[in-house]
Design an enzyme around this catalytic site. Structure first.
Site, mmCIF file in Angstrom:
data_model
loop_
_atom_site.group_PDB
_atom_site.id
_atom_site.type_symbol
_atom_site.label_atom_id
_atom_site.label_comp_id
_atom_site.label_asym_id
_atom_site.label_seq_id
_atom_site.Cartn_x
_atom_site.Cartn_y
_atom_site.Cartn_z
ATOM 1 C CE LYS A 163 -3.813 -2.514 2.085
ATOM 2 N NZ LYS A 163 -4.622 -2.873 3.258
ATOM 3 C CG ASP B 32 -9.764 -0.101 5.051
ATOM 4 O OD1 ASP B 32 -9.566 -0.570 3.920
ATOM 5 O OD2 ASP B 32 -8.999 -0.266 6.019
ATOM 6 C CD GLN C 180 -3.618 -4.632 6.249
ATOM 7 O OE1 GLN C 180 -3.664 -3.566 5.643
ATOM 8 N NE2 GLN C 180 -4.062 -5.754 5.730
HETATM 9 N N1 GUN Z 1 -7.100 -6.879 5.650
HETATM 10 C C1 GUN Z 1 -7.496 -7.566 4.559
HETATM 11 N N2 GUN Z 1 -8.092 -6.742 3.676
HETATM 12 C C2 GUN Z 1 -8.076 -5.507 4.229
HETATM 13 C C3 GUN Z 1 -8.537 -4.231 3.797
HETATM 14 O O1 GUN Z 1 -9.119 -4.049 2.730
HETATM 15 N N3 GUN Z 1 -8.299 -3.204 4.656
HETATM 16 C C4 GUN Z 1 -7.697 -3.365 5.852
HETATM 17 N N4 GUN Z 1 -7.543 -2.303 6.632
HETATM 18 N N5 GUN Z 1 -7.276 -4.525 6.278
HETATM 19 C C5 GUN Z 1 -7.445 -5.591 5.470
#
Ligand code: GUN
Length: 293
Positions: A53, A120, A97
């Protein structure tokens, strides 16, 4: 039948190219989109995702902050950081995350994120906007990426029966909401671990979305001939022949279903690359909205 392979890498690259232009325009007007990515603990898969990311931000010209906090970080410390990021004008998007270590109450943490920075789409205010079809809200990146793939390949959804396997707040539920929306007009069934005759139900799907996190669970008898299959799974399974000792497989047994479906997302290279591209898109959207006030 040889299915169309839905190329998520290519569609994600197209999305990123579109964003580069938008980001240049924003910068020319004196605004740089900014994203803060917060990781608590040392989960290896999460470390990889967070690294990807931050790298994607750098490639697109998005300002980013990476916060890698020790596993012992308390709920209070994490919430304090969220408040700091809420108040930071350089930051338009905040992402914690998932999954955090077990002592962290994830829902309580998310409630502290300013909904305008919740790229998110996990905050209840954004969940409500998705259900209300209010497009000022943020939609979780993976289901948003799935919709982008369907659009990029001209796959119609109106009047189709979509079966979503999985009811998570990250994928299954938002995916179902997007498909049933007035924009997509699909008829949607959400299936889960207690669904009766899961293969039989899935065989009624024109569009089958697998988001359960169980390696290669979807077999040939789950798929109606000609169906479109979106595989959201990213599962590590042991493979001594690989240098890392594992390989990545989806929730769909690709070899078993590829001859009957009309289109399918491979793993890797299908839905996966879209998630980060849509996170970048949500960050740019957050920046635009915050500039507008
Ligand atoms: N863990 C797995 N997919 C995601 C996501 O799209 N966002 C976040 N914050 N954590 C994740």
């Amino acid at each position: 039948m040889t299915p169309t392979l839905i190329d998520g890498k290519k569609v994600a690259a197209d999305v990123r190219a579109r964003l580069v232009k938008e980001i240049e325009e924003l910068k020319a007007a004196g605004h740089t989109p900014g994203l803060a990515v917060v990781l608590v603990g040392e989960d290896p898969a999460s470390q990889v995702y967070v690294g990807s990311k931050v790298k994607a931000c750098a490639e697109l010209g998005i300002y980013s902050q990476k916060w890698a906090l020790p596993a012992e970080t308390t709920q209070e410390e994490l919430v304090q950081l969220i408040h700091q990021l809420n108040a930071d004008d350089r930051i338009h998007g905040i992402l914690v995350q998932s999954p955090p270590p077990p002592h962290i109450d994830e829902e309580a943490v998310i409630l502290n994120i300013d909904p305008r920075k919740d790229v998110d789409g996990f905050h209840p205010a954004n969940v409500a906007k998705l259900v209300l079809e209010d497009e000022t809200g943020f939609v979780p990146c993976t289901p948003l990426g799935c919709m982008e793939l369907l659009a990029a390949y001209g796959i119609p959804t109106a009047g189709k029966h979509a079966v979503v396997i999985g009811r998570s707040m990250i994928v299954g539920k938002p995916m179902a909401n997007l498909l049933v929306s007035k924009k997509a007009n699909a008829t949607v069934t959400i299936a889960h671990s207690r669904t009766a005759d899961l293969p039989g139900l899935c065989r009624t799907a024109d569009i089958l979305v697998a988001a359960v996190g169980r390696p290669e669970m979807v077999k040939a008898d789950y798929v109606k001939p000609g169906a479109v299959v979106l595989d959201v799974g990213i599962n590590r399974i042991e493979d001594a022949s690989k240098p890392r000792g594992y390989r990545i497989v989806g929730d769909v047994d690709f070899e078993a279903v590829k001859d009957s479906c009309s289109a399918i997302t491979p793993v890797p290279g299908g839905v996966g690359p879209m998630t980060i591209a849509m996170l970048m898109a949500n960050t740019v959207k957050a920046c635009r909205q915050q500039i507008a006030g």
